[in-house]
Design an enzyme around this catalytic site. Structure first.
Site: not given
Length: 288
Positions: A113, A115, A131, A142, A190
């Site tokens: 679980q 990250v 996760h 995108c 981005c």
């Protein structure tokens, strides 16, 4: 020196739980389900204390993040500071013991679980990151995925010296900052389409991708036992695997300092520090 001798407060129930853990591992084919408690010995705070109550305010939800530019600014400002702790963290004795047990065949798979990427850093490249992972960033427009190091460099260019001030670390690479600091932070879009960037993790209020859940169900269904490490099982995301194993008659052993929502489903539990317990369990399995 074994885990009980080295740890104050070890009880007869802990001794029995450790013995049950060793028997489960000796049978081979155990699946590990790990939570934030496994990474605290690497210096990463968890969300809940031994009582299961939150240590600090609730984390940002997916709905907040996607619905508000101010929320995204707050998230990335705090995460830009807190990322240092995640990037610098190293696997601890618990992660290394899990990897040794995986290499020896006593653990067949790892579902985490967490990250923080520490299972993979310890060598468990096949760990299923339920996760997601903070080491990746995804564009919500995108869908391009890129390394967090790339974004970190861009944020540093936009906000030179921002991380020099004091900040208190929170779980999952978050940090507490003054509102005026957050207001001055510049968010990077981005680099390809100018869209909204999000860490490649499942936020509260967001669903785990169904194929990933199905893969975890397959691993649990094939397991000879389920070993829960450092999770209070407070959220259904992890508890569902414990319930599934219990319904199938698959033994569940929980190692966690504090009560969990899955305790009544466990064949045994150990309430001692994970690094010491897992190191001792791996030693006993090798010696058996």
């Amino acid at each position: 020196m074994d885990a009980l001798a080295a740890t104050p407060g070890g009880t007869a129930a802990d001794a029995a739980g450790l013995a049950a853990l060793v028997r489960l591992l000796a049978g081979r084919g155990a699946v590990v389900l790990s939570g934030a408690g496994l990474s605290t010995e690497s210096g990463i705070p968890d969300y809940r204390g031994e009582t299961g109550s939150r240590r600090r305010a609730a984390p940002m939800t997916f709905q907040e993040f996607t619905g508000s530019a101010a929320a995204r600014q707050r998230y990335w400002a705090r995460s830009h500071v807190g990322w240092r702790a995640i990037a610098a963290a190293e696997p601890n004795a618990g992660h290394r013991a899990v990897e040794r047990l995986r290499r020896s065949g006593h653990v067949s798979a790892v579902i985490t679980q967490n990250v923080d990427g520490l299972h993979r850093a310890a060598g468990t490249r096949t760990a299923v990151e339920l996760h997601g992972g903070l080491h990746r960033v995804v564009c919500l427009d995108c869908r391009r995925t890129s390394p967090r190091t790339e974004l970190d460099r861009r944020l540093e260019e936009l906000n030179g010296g921002f991380r020099d001030g004091p900040a208190r670390g929170n779980p999952d690479g978050d940090a507490e900052l003054a509102p005026e600091s957050v207001a001055a932070f510049r968010v990077a879009p981005c680099a390809v389409c100018g869209g909204v960037l999000k860490p490649d993790v499942v936020f509260f209020g967001e669903s785990v991708p169904r194929p990933r859940v199905e893969r975890c169900f397959e691993l649990v269904d094939a397991a000879q036992g389920l070993l829960v490490l450092g999770s209070s099982l407070t959220v259904m995301s992890g508890l569902r695997f414990v319930r599934r194993a219990a319904r199938a008659g698959t033994p569940v052993v929980i190692v966690n300092q504090g009560a969990t929502r899955g305790d009544e489903l466990a064949a045994a539990r150990v309430g001692l520090p994970l690094g010491a317990v897992l190191t001792e369990a791996a030693r006993r399995v090798r010696a058996s």
